[in-house]
Motif scaffolding. Structure first.
Motif, PDB file in Angstrom:
ATOM      1  N   THR A   1      -0.811  13.393  -9.016  1.00  0.00           N
ATOM      2  CA  THR A   1      -0.922  11.973  -8.747  1.00  0.00           C
ATOM      3  C   THR A   1       0.467  11.378  -8.599  1.00  0.00           C
ATOM      4  O   THR A   1       1.358  11.673  -9.413  1.00  0.00           O
ATOM      5  N   ILE A   2       0.608  10.576  -7.580  1.00  0.00           N
ATOM      6  CA  ILE A   2       1.844   9.788  -7.466  1.00  0.00           C
ATOM      7  C   ILE A   2       1.505   8.410  -7.970  1.00  0.00           C
ATOM      8  O   ILE A   2       0.569   7.758  -7.468  1.00  0.00           O
ATOM      9  N   LYS A   3       2.240   7.939  -8.974  1.00  0.00           N
ATOM     10  CA  LYS A   3       1.879   6.706  -9.656  1.00  0.00           C
ATOM     11  C   LYS A   3       2.107   5.500  -8.767  1.00  0.00           C
ATOM     12  O   LYS A   3       2.749   5.590  -7.724  1.00  0.00           O
ATOM     13  N   SER A   4       1.653   4.362  -9.239  1.00  0.00           N
ATOM     14  CA  SER A   4       1.744   3.146  -8.431  1.00  0.00           C
ATOM     15  C   SER A   4       3.190   2.728  -8.249  1.00  0.00           C
ATOM     16  O   SER A   4       4.017   2.913  -9.144  1.00  0.00           O
ATOM     17  N   ALA A   5       3.460   2.128  -7.112  1.00  0.00           N
ATOM     18  CA  ALA A   5       4.767   1.514  -6.876  1.00  0.00           C
ATOM     19  C   ALA A   5       4.576   0.011  -6.926  1.00  0.00           C
ATOM     20  O   ALA A   5       3.486  -0.500  -6.634  1.00  0.00           O
ATOM     21  N   THR A   6       5.607  -0.681  -7.347  1.00  0.00           N
ATOM     22  CA  THR A   6       5.507  -2.152  -7.412  1.00  0.00           C
ATOM     23  C   THR A   6       6.598  -2.761  -6.568  1.00  0.00           C
ATOM     24  O   THR A   6       7.644  -2.169  -6.329  1.00  0.00           O
ATOM     25  N   ILE A   7       6.349  -3.993  -6.136  1.00  0.00           N
ATOM     26  CA  ILE A   7       7.365  -4.736  -5.403  1.00  0.00           C
ATOM     27  C   ILE A   7       7.172  -6.209  -5.674  1.00  0.00           C
ATOM     28  O   ILE A   7       6.065  -6.680  -5.923  1.00  0.00           O
TER      29      ILE A   7
ATOM     30  N   THR B   1       0.839  -1.194   0.000  1.00  0.00           N
ATOM     31  CA  THR B   1       0.000   0.000   0.000  1.00  0.00           C
ATOM     32  C   THR B   1       0.867   1.233   0.000  1.00  0.00           C
ATOM     33  O   THR B   1       2.029   1.202   0.396  1.00  0.00           O
ATOM     34  N   ALA B   2       0.215   2.295  -0.459  1.00  0.00           N
ATOM     35  CA  ALA B   2       0.895   3.590  -0.423  1.00  0.00           C
ATOM     36  C   ALA B   2       0.002   4.549   0.340  1.00  0.00           C
ATOM     37  O   ALA B   2      -1.234   4.478   0.259  1.00  0.00           O
ATOM     38  N   LYS B   3       0.717   5.449   1.052  1.00  0.00           N
ATOM     39  CA  LYS B   3      -0.068   6.376   1.850  1.00  0.00           C
ATOM     40  C   LYS B   3       0.653   7.704   1.911  1.00  0.00           C
ATOM     41  O   LYS B   3       1.880   7.761   2.059  1.00  0.00           O
ATOM     42  N   ALA B   4      -0.159   8.771   1.772  1.00  0.00           N
ATOM     43  CA  ALA B   4       0.431  10.103   1.912  1.00  0.00           C
ATOM     44  C   ALA B   4      -0.133  10.729   3.167  1.00  0.00           C
ATOM     45  O   ALA B   4      -1.344  10.644   3.423  1.00  0.00           O
ATOM     46  N   THR B   5       0.723  11.325   3.933  1.00  0.00           N
ATOM     47  CA  THR B   5       0.259  11.994   5.134  1.00  0.00           C
ATOM     48  C   THR B   5       0.837  13.392   5.172  1.00  0.00           C
ATOM     49  O   THR B   5       2.071  13.536   5.291  1.00  0.00           O
TER      50      THR B   5
ATOM     51  N   THR C   1       8.417 -10.849   5.002  1.00  0.00           N
ATOM     52  CA  THR C   1       9.638 -10.437   5.701  1.00  0.00           C
ATOM     53  C   THR C   1      10.837 -10.338   4.759  1.00  0.00           C
ATOM     54  O   THR C   1      11.757  -9.582   4.982  1.00  0.00           O
ATOM     55  N   GLN C   2      10.774 -11.130   3.740  1.00  0.00           N
ATOM     56  CA  GLN C   2      11.892 -11.113   2.774  1.00  0.00           C
ATOM     57  C   GLN C   2      11.438 -10.460   1.478  1.00  0.00           C
ATOM     58  O   GLN C   2      10.720 -11.068   0.697  1.00  0.00           O
ATOM     59  N   VAL C   3      11.832  -9.236   1.249  1.00  0.00           N
ATOM     60  CA  VAL C   3      11.444  -8.552   0.025  1.00  0.00           C
ATOM     61  C   VAL C   3      12.639  -7.850  -0.600  1.00  0.00           C
ATOM     62  O   VAL C   3      13.613  -7.552   0.078  1.00  0.00           O
ATOM     63  N   GLY C   4      12.510  -7.587  -1.875  1.00  0.00           N
ATOM     64  CA  GLY C   4      13.551  -6.787  -2.536  1.00  0.00           C
ATOM     65  C   GLY C   4      13.201  -5.313  -2.433  1.00  0.00           C
ATOM     66  O   GLY C   4      12.312  -4.937  -1.660  1.00  0.00           O
ATOM     67  N   ARG C   5      13.922  -4.513  -3.194  1.00  0.00           N
ATOM     68  CA  ARG C   5      13.617  -3.084  -3.154  1.00  0.00           C
ATOM     69  C   ARG C   5      12.371  -2.817  -3.975  1.00  0.00           C
ATOM     70  O   ARG C   5      12.196  -3.367  -5.055  1.00  0.00           O
ATOM     71  N   PRO C   6      11.508  -1.965  -3.449  1.00  0.00           N
ATOM     72  CA  PRO C   6      10.331  -1.625  -4.236  1.00  0.00           C
ATOM     73  C   PRO C   6      10.697  -0.723  -5.410  1.00  0.00           C
ATOM     74  O   PRO C   6      11.704  -0.027  -5.349  1.00  0.00           O
ATOM     75  N   ASN C   7       9.883  -0.795  -6.412  1.00  0.00           N
ATOM     76  CA  ASN C   7      10.056   0.052  -7.587  1.00  0.00           C
ATOM     77  C   ASN C   7       9.192   1.292  -7.370  1.00  0.00           C
ATOM     78  O   ASN C   7       7.979   1.253  -7.579  1.00  0.00           O
ATOM     79  N   ILE C   8       9.856   2.362  -6.938  1.00  0.00           N
ATOM     80  CA  ILE C   8       9.114   3.554  -6.524  1.00  0.00           C
ATOM     81  C   ILE C   8       8.954   4.483  -7.726  1.00  0.00           C
ATOM     82  O   ILE C   8       9.948   4.697  -8.460  1.00  0.00           O
ATOM     83  N   PRO C   9       7.788   5.002  -7.972  1.00  0.00           N
ATOM     84  CA  PRO C   9       7.612   5.927  -9.100  1.00  0.00           C
ATOM     85  C   PRO C   9       8.359   7.240  -8.837  1.00  0.00           C
ATOM     86  O   PRO C   9       8.690   7.549  -7.696  1.00  0.00           O
ATOM     87  N   SER C  10       8.553   7.996  -9.894  1.00  0.00           N
ATOM     88  CA  SER C  10       9.244   9.281  -9.708  1.00  0.00           C
ATOM     89  C   SER C  10       8.242  10.310  -9.204  1.00  0.00           C
ATOM     90  O   SER C  10       7.071  10.307  -9.593  1.00  0.00           O
ATOM     91  N   PHE C  11       8.772  11.181  -8.356  1.00  0.00           N
ATOM     92  CA  PHE C  11       7.900  12.228  -7.806  1.00  0.00           C
ATOM     93  C   PHE C  11       8.101  13.481  -8.625  1.00  0.00           C
ATOM     94  O   PHE C  11       8.860  14.387  -8.253  1.00  0.00           O
ATOM     95  N   ASP C  12       7.362  13.508  -9.760  1.00  0.00           N
ATOM     96  CA  ASP C  12       7.651  14.553 -10.750  1.00  0.00           C
ATOM     97  C   ASP C  12       7.438  15.966 -10.226  1.00  0.00           C
ATOM     98  O   ASP C  12       8.246  16.841 -10.453  1.00  0.00           O
ATOM     99  N   ASN C  13       6.312  16.159  -9.533  1.00  0.00           N
ATOM    100  CA  ASN C  13       5.941  17.518  -9.139  1.00  0.00           C
ATOM    101  C   ASN C  13       6.353  17.852  -7.709  1.00  0.00           C
ATOM    102  O   ASN C  13       5.890  18.837  -7.158  1.00  0.00           O
ATOM    103  N   PHE C  14       7.111  16.981  -7.169  1.00  0.00           N
ATOM    104  CA  PHE C  14       7.531  17.190  -5.787  1.00  0.00           C
ATOM    105  C   PHE C  14       9.048  17.142  -5.683  1.00  0.00           C
ATOM    106  O   PHE C  14       9.717  16.569  -6.533  1.00  0.00           O
TER     107      PHE C  14
END
Lengths: 260, 623
Positions: free
Chosen positions: B100-106, B25-29, B49-62
């Protein structure tokens, strides 16, 4: 009284005939064998053998123009530049005007690395030098003797000539002869002193440093190479002060040098 | 900061209770933010518990101000264990609007999980500092014009820069280090940049790069600061006199903790009021430093000093010391140590003219990272020997000034001897005049042949000139001549003496003969008597007049006697006497007076003639 007079006249004649009876090549027969062996080796192309034959005679203390000349030739053939120049120079000291030795020395000098320019010499002294150096002191002495004998012969004739005309001719030709003979004798003395004081040496080591003072730590002034001819000015222990034809002066190890 | 993390964890914990395993999930606060405000976006994967690095979208306007900071949480709820891993970014909007902040994948255990896109609404910045009831908005944000006037003062108090130099009195060329430091307390830099790079006039400067600011607590003036080195450089004064190490000018934006202006609304606030932050743009600079640069002392300055200052070692080396002609040799000259390596010059080697020396390859290797410039400078000389022999390479000397000792040092390289073999390559001379034309002509020729016969041989030192035989040969003709001369003189003299004697003894001889004649007379031998008398007279005349007996005749005697001035009467007496004797010889009877008269007459005549001749000779010599 009469006996004494006779002896006075006869003694020089006896001496002269004795001296003339002695062959000029006083020791020629002693070294003839060794010399011819050397020549044969040279002709066969065995220059090493030729050198050893000739050198044996030189070591025994024999001096001869031909011996030195042939030895120099053998050294030249083997590419020993310094010895060949040394022996050509020695040969030329006996016969200064020998064209063959002069020519061969010139060829040998082409192989010397150093080309030392000559200091310019005053024309008159150059002319004088060329006269005085054209003959050895012995050769000059021989000429002086020949002339004084002629003068003496003229004098004898003068004494016993009857007519005054004959006397006059003999007198005016005899006196210049005496004068000329004395001049040549002086030339011979001069040449002799040059031969004694102006000793030259040939650089024997492939290269040597010429230093400013006779010590190992002295500053290096310049360098000379094998075969170079230098004038020896002074000797101090292991060191020799040398002078180049262009006037440069310096000290070098005596070991790297051989006197002519 | 930790404070807030705690809150996030709490949130995540809450979320976990409702979510099933393995969700992303993604959350903005908060999801609605004011311009210039910061907010957080957190990507959380739960149930794994065992995950790789998430693929985070670019924060274009931030603008991403921080993150990702990773957090892991394990919780037990209703006897079930749930775990979650979160990645949090702190973002700041660039402009107003809805973004909009695009989806991140993992990737989690072969599955790819995907978040929903987030929508962020950016509105105008709120007029008032955010109240403390929302702990997710930690920093109060105020535009500068709205700042209270004491904020700048506050910044000034709490932020400054200082420059430090390790030496203020140096020699020309001696290295010194300058460090620029920033000090900060109760504030944070949001940005910090150089306003202007310092110009080190009169120095040669070597910058030491600072990778990142490393804050360390430091007490200054009784207050606790965080300090960091922002710039460091090593300076080499290039001239003497007073030089200035420039100030460093910095431009920054500072968040500073301010005391709230608002009066506490309630007693609760008094206890729970949080410090408030203000942001301020602030330019500041360090002070500049004066450096006194002393000139290098002139006393004891080596002749070959070339400006090296520091502490060095010096070495030279050859790749080989034995080689053949035309086979090159490399000589390396190296100076190692601390100091002005860049500006110093290496000593140049001197090779004999029998070597061709090529331009050196030089290399500098030094670093300034350890607080001083150190390393090495080297030069490689390629030399080609042209002639065989043993060559000495002059030792090189390298001089430098050691500022710590305050004097010059000189280092020497060892001697090297190069042994060159092979054939000489012509052309290297001490004073080349070039090969002459005639020499060139001779190059192809061979020497003349040996002599086959000996003409003269002598022993060493047996010169002809000066030898005994030489003197004998030269002087014997002289002896011969003078001998001949002497003999001739002697003979002449002897001849002269005979005449004189005869002349002197003429009378004596005549008297002797006459005495003999007298003997004959007494014996009556008439013929012998006259004969003897004639011989006495003729002999006397011959001796006296120095005429040979053969040449005697009456005529020439009369002539000679007349010349001598003899009286005619005396001549008459001579003729008479001779006549008497001759007649007496052939006709003895015709003689008058007999032998006695003739004897006396002849004695008298010789005596008289003698007198007359002596007188006439005297007269002659007188006249």
């Amino acid at each position: 009284m009469k006996q004494y007079t006779d002896i006075l006249i006869r003694l020089p004649l006896i001496c002269l005939s004795l001296i003339l009876l002695i062959p000029i090549g006083l020791y020629a027969h002693e070294i003839e064998g060794g010399f011819q062996k050397g020549n044969q080796a040279y002709k066969d192309g065995k220059f090493d053998d030729a050198i050893s034959h000739y050198t044996t005679l030189v070591v025994q203390g024999y001096e001869s123009f031909e011996l030195y000349y042939n030895l120099a030739n053998a050294h030249y053939k083997l590419g020993h530049i310094a010895p060949s120049i040394l022996y050509y120079e020695k040969a030329l000291k006996i016969e200064p005007s020998n064209a063959d030795a002069q020519f061969n020395l010139k060829l040998a000098n082409l192989k010397v690395v150093d080309k030392i320019p000559q200091k310019p010499v005053f024309v008159l002294s150059k002319w004088w030098n060329s006269i005085i150096s054209s003959k050895s002191s012995d050769q000059w002495a021989t000429w002086a003797i020949i002339l004084i004998w002629f003068a003496a012969a003229f004098g004898g004739l003068f004494l016993y000539s009857e007519t005054s005309r004959m006397k006059r001719i003999l007198f005016f030709s005899g006196i210049p002869l005496v004068f000329l003979s004395v001049c040549i004798l002086l030339l011979s003395i001069q040449k002799r002193s040059i031969e004694h004081t102006d000793s030259y040496g040939i650089i024997y080591s492939t290269n040597t440093y010429i230093k400013s003072a006779p010590e190992q730590d002295a500053k290096d002034l310049f360098m000379l190479h094998e075969g170079g001819k230098v004038k020896i000015r002074e000797q101090l222990d292991e060191w020799t002060q040398i002078e180049l034809p262009d006037g440069k002066v310096g000290w070098m190890s005596s070991k790297a040098l051989k006197g002519i | 900061m930790n404070r807030y993390i705690f809150v996030y964890i709490l949130y995540i914990g809450l979320a976990l209770t409702t979510l099933e395993a393995q969700t992303f999930t993604a959350k903005a606060t908060p999801s609605t933010v004011g311009l210039g405000q910061r907010f957080k976006v957190t990507f959380t994967v739960s149930g794994a518990t065992q995950v790789g690095r998430p693929n985070i979208p670019s924060f274009d306007n931030f603008v991403a101000l921080g993150g990702p900071s990773q957090s892991q949480n394990v919780a037990f709820s209703n006897g079930q264990m749930s775990s979650s891993i979160g990645w949090t970014y702190v973002l700041q909007p660039k402009k107003k609007g809805t973004f909009t902040i695009k989806s991140a994948t993992i990737k989690v255990a072969d599955k790819t999980l995907k978040t929903d896109p987030l929508t962020i609404e950016v509105v105008d910045a709120p007029q008032k500092p955010q109240s403390n009831n929302r702990n997710v908005n930690p920093y109060a944000n105020q535009t500068p014009d709205q700042q209270p006037t004491d904020v700048k003062e506050l910044v000034k108090e709490n932020v400054f820069a200082k420059a430090f130099v390790n030496k203020s009195n140096v020699y020309q060329g001696e290295q010194l280090t300058v460090i620029y430091k920033i000090y900060i307390r109760a504030a944070e830099f949001s940005s910090l940049e150089l306003e202007e790079a310092p110009k080190y006039e009169g120095f040669w400067a070597e910058d030491i790069s600072i990778d990142q600011l490393n804050y360390t607590p430091e007490t200054y003036d009784g207050k606790q600061y965080y300090s960091a080195i922002v710039k460091k450089a090593i300076l080499f004064p290039q001239k003497s006199g007073e030089l200035t190490v420039p100030s460093l000018k910095l431009k920054s934006e500072v968040y500073v903790k301010v005391q709230s202006n608002n009066r506490p609304r309630n007693p609760f606030d008094l206890f729970f009021s949080r410090p408030q932050y203000a942001t301020a743009e602030y330019s500041f600079a360090s002070a500049s430093h004066k450096i006194n640069v002393k000139p290098l002392p002139t006393t004891g300055k080596p002749a070959n000093f070339s400006g090296a200052v520091g502490s060095f070692s010096f070495e030279t080396s050859f790749d080989k010391t034995e080689t053949e002609t035309t086979d090159p040799v490399t000589m390396t000259i190296k100076v190692k140590g601390k100091g002005n390596l860049k500006t110093l010059t290496l000593p140049e080697p001197f090779f004999p003219p029998d070597f061709e020396v090529y331009d050196p390859k030089t290399s500098d290797k030094y670093s300034a990272s350890s607080g001083s410039v150190q390393g090495s400078k080297s030069a490689d000389y390629l030399v080609v020997p042209m002639n065989p022999g043993e060559y000495k390479v002059e030792p090189l000397t390298f001089s430098y000034f050691d500022p710590s000792k305050g004097r010059y040092q000189t280092l020497n390289s060892p001697d090297y001897t190069l042994t060159i073999t092979g054939d000489p390559q012509q052309g290297s001379t001490i004073a080349s005049t070039g090969t002459q034309k005639e020499d060139v002509k001779l190059l192809g020729e061979d020497i003349r042949f040996i002599k086959s016969d000996l003409s003269s041989v002598r022993k060493k030192g047996e010169g002809f000139f000066g030898s005994p035989s030489f003197f004998l040969l030269y002087l014997s003709p002289l002896f011969l001549f003078f001998g001949l001369l002497w003999r001739k003189r002697k003979k002449d003299e002897e001849a002269k003496d005979v005449v004189g004697m005869k002349k002197r003894k003429a009378t004596q001889m005549a008297q002797k003969r006459l005495a003999t004649a007298q003997g004959h007379m007494q014996n009556g031998k008439e013929k012998e008597f006259y004969d003897e008398v004639i011989r006495a007279i003729w002999g006397y005349l011959s001796d006296k007049l120095t005429i040979g007996q053969a040449e005697l005749s009456r005529d020439n005697i009369r002539e000679l006697l007349t010349q001598k001035g003899i009286q005619p009467t005396t001549l008459k007496r001579l003729t008479d006497l001779l006549d008497t004797c001759e007649i007496a010889l052939f006709a003895p009877t015709m003689v008058s007076g007999g032998m006695d008269a003739t004897y006396n007459e002849s004695l008298q005549f010789i005596s008289d003639l003698e007198d007359e001749i002596v007188q006439s000779e005297k007269g002659e010599s007188k006249s």
